[in-house]
Design a protein around this motif. Sequence first.
Motif, PDB file in Angstrom:
ATOM      1  N   VAL A  37       0.854  -1.206   0.000  1.00 24.70           N
ATOM      2  CA  VAL A  37       0.000   0.000   0.000  1.00 24.70           C
ATOM      3  C   VAL A  37       0.882   1.246   0.000  1.00 24.70           C
ATOM      4  CG1 VAL A  37      -1.965  -1.051   1.188  1.00 24.70           C
ATOM      5  CG2 VAL A  37      -0.079  -0.029   2.528  1.00 24.70           C
ATOM      6  N   GLU A  89      -4.323   2.881  -1.867  1.00 28.07           N
ATOM      7  CA  GLU A  89      -3.908   1.964  -2.931  1.00 28.07           C
ATOM      8  C   GLU A  89      -2.560   2.441  -3.472  1.00 28.07           C
ATOM      9  OE1 GLU A  89      -6.779   2.059  -6.075  1.00 28.07           O
ATOM     10  OE2 GLU A  89      -5.578   0.790  -7.420  1.00 28.07           O
ATOM     11  N   TYR A  90      -1.661   1.502  -3.809  1.00 35.73           N
ATOM     12  CA  TYR A  90      -0.350   1.877  -4.355  1.00 35.73           C
ATOM     13  C   TYR A  90      -0.431   1.899  -5.870  1.00 35.73           C
ATOM     14  CZ  TYR A  90       4.569   1.727  -5.677  1.00 35.73           C
ATOM     15  OH  TYR A  90       5.787   2.008  -6.251  1.00 35.73           O
TER      16      TYR A  90
END
Length: 282
Positions: A37, A89-90
């Motif tokens: 993340v 969210e990455y």
Amino acid sequence: MEKPEWSMDDFEIGKYIGEGKFGKVYLAREKQSGYVVALKVTFKAKLDKYRFHAHLRREIEIQHGLDHPNVLRLFAWFHDAERVVLVLEYAARGELYKLLRTVRRFSERTAATYVASLAGALAYCHKKQVIHRDIKPENLLLDIEGRLKIADFGWAVRSNAKRHTLCGTIDYLAPEMIEKKAHDHAVDNWTLGILCYEFLYGSPPFEAAEQDDTLRRIVKVDLSFPTTPYVSADAKDLICKLLVKDSNKRLSLDDIMKHPWIVKNADPSGSCSYSLSLRDLV
Ligand SMILES: CCc1cccc(CC)c1NC(=O)n1cc2c(c1)/C(=N\C(=O)c1ccc(N3CCN(C)CC3)cc1)N=N2
């Protein structure tokens, strides 16, 4: 990812990714699941100094309620004595504007794919009564597949009431926001026209040396298309139907999805495995 209360101990902190006015973002891995993340850390001392609690609270409430493939997910948030942490969210390919600056401008397929992704994400947000109000390349991220993700809901608001607040970078401001008229979600449609132009030509349409000149060009809709690079008539048609002064006459998000240029060029998967075509290199 729901559980009673998260803390920093649940994560292995990775590399520093970047920072905005109020927070630093780090790559992180959630220990139990191994899930990667992005942690956006804001110090409470900064929040107090800039009286930023309401802004952050609104960002959390709005982004946490959204779940769309082109909207960056806010999975959770928590705070400890000195920090507020957003578990985001990455997006592994980073900021879209850096890619745009690197390649100078996008191909019509790439530009149409990103415009279609944005139109889909904005249609979803508007259905949820949310106006982003600050859509610009700096707030667009790309995931590992090159799929566009709208991030930073710091300026987003619920669109039940007409809004009057002036915010965001001026290049992307709609005329009604400059003239301090009431505005609604149609401002995001205007911005989509600005972005579509910038994706294809490499800079926004009303750019000028002085801010006042930019503002004058926006309220006049002083739009012109340079002869190079070559851009199809369909693309120009879509831009002309979005950069309309009367916000009621701008092409709707649904109509954007049906526009011939989008239908012909947008990749339905939404991802642009960015291949530099020969034309992009000239
Ligand atoms: C930085 C804090 C901030 C302030 C204001 C607004 C925003 C939204 C854009 C943000 N960012 C934010 O919230 N962010 C949430 C995020 C996020 C930022 C992110 N990734 C990156 O920022 C990133 C940057 C560069 C990158 N590399 C660059 C070099 N390449 C060769 C390999 C890939 C890879 C990932 N993932 N979730």
